[in-house]
Design a protein around this motif. Structure first.
Motif, PDB file in Angstrom:
ATOM      1  N   CYS A  88       6.005  -7.990   1.987  1.00 31.00           N
ATOM      2  CA  CYS A  88       6.540  -6.793   1.318  1.00 31.00           C
ATOM      3  C   CYS A  88       5.426  -6.021   0.615  1.00 31.00           C
ATOM      4  O   CYS A  88       5.465  -4.797   0.525  1.00 31.00           O
ATOM      5  N   ARG A  89       4.450  -6.775   0.146  1.00 35.69           N
ATOM      6  CA  ARG A  89       3.323  -6.125  -0.520  1.00 35.69           C
ATOM      7  C   ARG A  89       2.585  -5.225   0.476  1.00 35.69           C
ATOM      8  O   ARG A  89       2.224  -4.091   0.177  1.00 35.69           O
ATOM      9  N   ILE A  90       2.388  -5.755   1.675  1.00 40.29           N
ATOM     10  CA  ILE A  90       1.699  -4.966   2.714  1.00 40.29           C
ATOM     11  C   ILE A  90       2.518  -3.724   3.067  1.00 40.29           C
ATOM     12  O   ILE A  90       1.987  -2.616   3.157  1.00 40.29           O
ATOM     13  N   GLU A  91       3.816  -3.937   3.195  1.00 36.97           N
ATOM     14  CA  GLU A  91       4.679  -2.794   3.527  1.00 36.97           C
ATOM     15  C   GLU A  91       4.651  -1.729   2.432  1.00 36.97           C
ATOM     16  O   GLU A  91       4.650  -0.525   2.702  1.00 36.97           O
ATOM     17  N   PHE A  92       4.630  -2.204   1.206  1.00 32.86           N
ATOM     18  CA  PHE A  92       4.574  -1.300   0.060  1.00 32.86           C
ATOM     19  C   PHE A  92       3.275  -0.482   0.083  1.00 32.86           C
ATOM     20  O   PHE A  92       3.293   0.741  -0.081  1.00 32.86           O
ATOM     21  N   ASP A  93       2.157  -1.150   0.333  1.00 34.86           N
ATOM     22  CA  ASP A  93       0.871  -0.448   0.407  1.00 34.86           C
ATOM     23  C   ASP A  93       0.854   0.557   1.554  1.00 34.86           C
ATOM     24  O   ASP A  93       0.337   1.667   1.418  1.00 34.86           O
ATOM     25  N   ASP A  94       1.440   0.150   2.678  1.00 38.96           N
ATOM     26  CA  ASP A  94       1.503   1.059   3.829  1.00 38.96           C
ATOM     27  C   ASP A  94       2.293   2.326   3.498  1.00 38.96           C
ATOM     28  O   ASP A  94       1.885   3.432   3.839  1.00 38.96           O
ATOM     29  N   ALA A  95       3.414   2.133   2.837  1.00 36.56           N
ATOM     30  CA  ALA A  95       4.252   3.284   2.481  1.00 36.56           C
ATOM     31  C   ALA A  95       3.490   4.225   1.549  1.00 36.56           C
ATOM     32  O   ALA A  95       3.546   5.443   1.677  1.00 36.56           O
ATOM     33  N   LYS A  96       2.745   3.622   0.609  1.00 32.87           N
ATOM     34  CA  LYS A  96       1.956   4.441  -0.321  1.00 32.87           C
ATOM     35  C   LYS A  96       0.888   5.252   0.414  1.00 32.87           C
ATOM     36  O   LYS A  96       0.681   6.427   0.142  1.00 32.87           O
ATOM     37  N   LYS A  97       0.208   4.574   1.358  1.00 30.95           N
ATOM     38  CA  LYS A  97      -0.841   5.256   2.113  1.00 30.95           C
ATOM     39  C   LYS A  97      -0.253   6.373   2.970  1.00 30.95           C
ATOM     40  O   LYS A  97      -0.847   7.435   3.110  1.00 30.95           O
ATOM     41  N   THR A  98       0.914   6.100   3.549  1.00 31.54           N
ATOM     42  CA  THR A  98       1.546   7.113   4.396  1.00 31.54           C
ATOM     43  C   THR A  98       1.860   8.353   3.580  1.00 31.54           C
ATOM     44  O   THR A  98       1.587   9.478   4.002  1.00 31.54           O
ATOM     45  N   LYS A  99       2.385   8.142   2.408  1.00 32.21           N
ATOM     46  CA  LYS A  99       2.682   9.281   1.530  1.00 32.21           C
ATOM     47  C   LYS A  99       1.397  10.043   1.188  1.00 32.21           C
ATOM     48  O   LYS A  99       1.359  11.268   1.209  1.00 32.21           O
ATOM     49  N   MET A 100       0.360   9.280   0.923  1.00 32.01           N
ATOM     50  CA  MET A 100      -0.913   9.900   0.552  1.00 32.01           C
ATOM     51  C   MET A 100      -1.471  10.752   1.699  1.00 32.01           C
ATOM     52  O   MET A 100      -1.964  11.863   1.466  1.00 32.01           O
ATOM     53  N   ILE A 101      -1.378  10.225   2.919  1.00 32.12           N
ATOM     54  CA  ILE A 101      -1.889  10.979   4.076  1.00 32.12           C
ATOM     55  C   ILE A 101      -1.138  12.304   4.215  1.00 32.12           C
ATOM     56  O   ILE A 101      -1.740  13.363   4.403  1.00 32.12           O
ATOM     57  N   ILE A 102       0.179  12.230   4.095  1.00 30.88           N
ATOM     58  CA  ILE A 102       0.980  13.459   4.210  1.00 30.88           C
ATOM     59  C   ILE A 102       0.592  14.451   3.117  1.00 30.88           C
ATOM     60  O   ILE A 102       0.382  15.638   3.367  1.00 30.88           O
ATOM     61  N   GLN A 103       0.466  13.959   1.907  1.00 33.38           N
ATOM     62  CA  GLN A 103       0.134  14.860   0.796  1.00 33.38           C
ATOM     63  C   GLN A 103      -1.244  15.487   0.960  1.00 33.38           C
ATOM     64  O   GLN A 103      -1.447  16.644   0.626  1.00 33.38           O
ATOM     65  N   GLU A 104      -2.165  14.697   1.482  1.00 33.57           N
ATOM     66  CA  GLU A 104      -3.534  15.214   1.583  1.00 33.57           C
ATOM     67  C   GLU A 104      -3.778  16.060   2.816  1.00 33.57           C
ATOM     68  O   GLU A 104      -4.599  16.962   2.807  1.00 33.57           O
TER      69      GLU A 104
ATOM     70  N   ARG B 233      16.522   6.970   4.477  1.00 34.33           N
ATOM     71  CA  ARG B 233      15.825   7.843   5.441  1.00 34.33           C
ATOM     72  C   ARG B 233      14.339   7.911   5.149  1.00 34.33           C
ATOM     73  O   ARG B 233      13.508   7.952   6.053  1.00 34.33           O
ATOM     74  N   LEU B 234      13.998   7.943   3.855  1.00 30.95           N
ATOM     75  CA  LEU B 234      12.583   7.974   3.495  1.00 30.95           C
ATOM     76  C   LEU B 234      11.903   6.674   3.913  1.00 30.95           C
ATOM     77  O   LEU B 234      10.792   6.674   4.442  1.00 30.95           O
ATOM     78  N   TYR B 235      12.609   5.585   3.677  1.00 30.66           N
ATOM     79  CA  TYR B 235      12.064   4.281   4.025  1.00 30.66           C
ATOM     80  C   TYR B 235      11.828   4.187   5.532  1.00 30.66           C
ATOM     81  O   TYR B 235      10.739   3.852   5.988  1.00 30.66           O
ATOM     82  N   ARG B 236      12.837   4.533   6.302  1.00 33.63           N
ATOM     83  CA  ARG B 236      12.715   4.422   7.756  1.00 33.63           C
ATOM     84  C   ARG B 236      11.751   5.468   8.321  1.00 33.63           C
ATOM     85  O   ARG B 236      10.968   5.194   9.225  1.00 33.63           O
ATOM     86  N   GLY B 237      11.813   6.655   7.762  1.00 32.85           N
ATOM     87  CA  GLY B 237      10.911   7.715   8.215  1.00 32.85           C
ATOM     88  C   GLY B 237       9.451   7.363   7.984  1.00 32.85           C
ATOM     89  O   GLY B 237       8.599   7.564   8.848  1.00 32.85           O
ATOM     90  N   ARG B 238       9.174   6.798   6.820  1.00 32.73           N
ATOM     91  CA  ARG B 238       7.781   6.433   6.524  1.00 32.73           C
ATOM     92  C   ARG B 238       7.312   5.300   7.420  1.00 32.73           C
ATOM     93  O   ARG B 238       6.147   5.235   7.791  1.00 32.73           O
ATOM     94  N   LYS B 239       8.234   4.407   7.753  1.00 31.48           N
ATOM     95  CA  LYS B 239       7.870   3.307   8.652  1.00 31.48           C
ATOM     96  C   LYS B 239       7.493   3.849  10.032  1.00 31.48           C
ATOM     97  O   LYS B 239       6.501   3.432  10.621  1.00 31.48           O
TER      98      LYS B 239
END
Lengths: 85, 208
Positions: free
Chosen positions: A36-52, B182-188
């Motif tokens: 879950c920690r890895i997934e959490f970090d991935d989600a954070k990075k994904t958000k960061m990429i979109i924002q940047e 949706r945010l969770y699945r979309g980000r995945k």
């Protein structure tokens, strides 16, 4: 908290949308669950990429002017449209 | 409006010289509240339509409608969210009807979009001949556009426009729980698309 429940909270935690108690429970789970920690970090990075990386465009000057006129009633046309349509 | 409304009579009589006090106040308030979000609305419209002139039309129409219904805007709530909702409805009514098959990504269209728009003003400060940078953007943009619309929409509203879940839920007319998932699945999905990208450009190395 199990991984299934934690999974549903990942995005909300990234976005700061968890209640303090949810957040605390979620973080406790992260401490003990590497996956879950890895997934959490991935989600954070994904958000960061979109924002940047997604370009934010500015409105063209002509559009700004016409919207200002619209709300300032500088032209007769707009006055008619807005007041009597 | 009621024909016997006294304010209307006054307005008609003095139309040439000046507007009623309420109307002036409405204008002022509208300018303070709504016009501030013009760039964000245009940006969103551009990402929806991928065409500058359609985006301008959409924004024009949105402001016209917003002004007309400004009295129904609940003061103290988020005006940007209110405007986005109007814009989205306009978009659905005007453009989505004759759009292409949902779920299909037109990479050529995205490429064209990026190349026409590259030279216009943007908030991202980068040198004008930074072609490398625009290629990077294009890759991320394609990944975002490869997502089903319901996922792309919430990611855009959350990550690019910074709306809260509550505001997004209101805009897409779904419960907050749906927005969350949706945010969770979309980000995945996005993550899977961007895996190679993240590795290539060091997004996986900067561990905190």
């Amino acid at each position: 908290m199990n991984c299934k429940k934690a999974g549903m909270l990942i995005s909300a935690s990234v976005d700061g949308e968890l209640s303090p108690s949810e957040e605390q429970e979620f973080l406790l789970h992260l401490v003990e669950c590497k996956e879950c920690r890895i997934e959490f970090d991935d989600a954070k990075k994904t958000k960061m990429i979109i924002q940047e990386k997604i370009i934010q465009f500015k409105a063209p000057d002509a559009l700004i002017v016409s919207i200002m006129q619209l709300s300032g009633f500088n032209t007769k046309e707009h006055e008619e449209t807005l007041l009597y349509e | 409006m009621d024909k016997t409304d006294p304010t209307r009579q006054t307005k008609t009589r003095t139309k040439k010289e000046s507007l009623s006090r309420e109307e002036r106040q409405k204008q002022l308030e509208f300018q303070n509240e709504a016009v501030a979000h013009l760039n964000a609305l245009y940006n969103y419209a551009l990402h929806l339509t991928m065409n500058p002139s359609d985006a301008e039309d959409l924004v024009q129409e949105t402001y016209l409608k917003a002004y007309r219904f400004f009295n129904s805007f609940e003061r103290g709530t988020n005006c940007k969210a209110w405007l986005f909702k109007i814009l989205k409805n306009n978009y659905i009514n005007r453009f989505r009807k004759n759009s292409k098959e949902p779920g299909k990504v037109d990479y050529d269209l995205i490429k064209d979009f990026y190349h026409t728009i590259k030279d216009t003003r943007s908030d991202t400060s980068e040198s004008e001949n930074d072609y490398f940078h625009s290629l990077l953007h294009e890759e991320v943009y394609q990944a975002l556009h490869s997502l089903p619309e319901e996922f792309r929409e919430v990611i855009q509203l959350c990550d690019i426009e910074g709306f809260t879940y509550e505001e997004i839920a209101n805009m897409v007319e779904s419960p907050i729980g749906t927005v969350r998932s949706r945010l969770y699945r979309g980000r995945k999905l996005l993550r899977a698309q961007l895996e190679g990208y993240a590795n290539k450009y060091g997004f996986n190395n900067n561990d905190q």
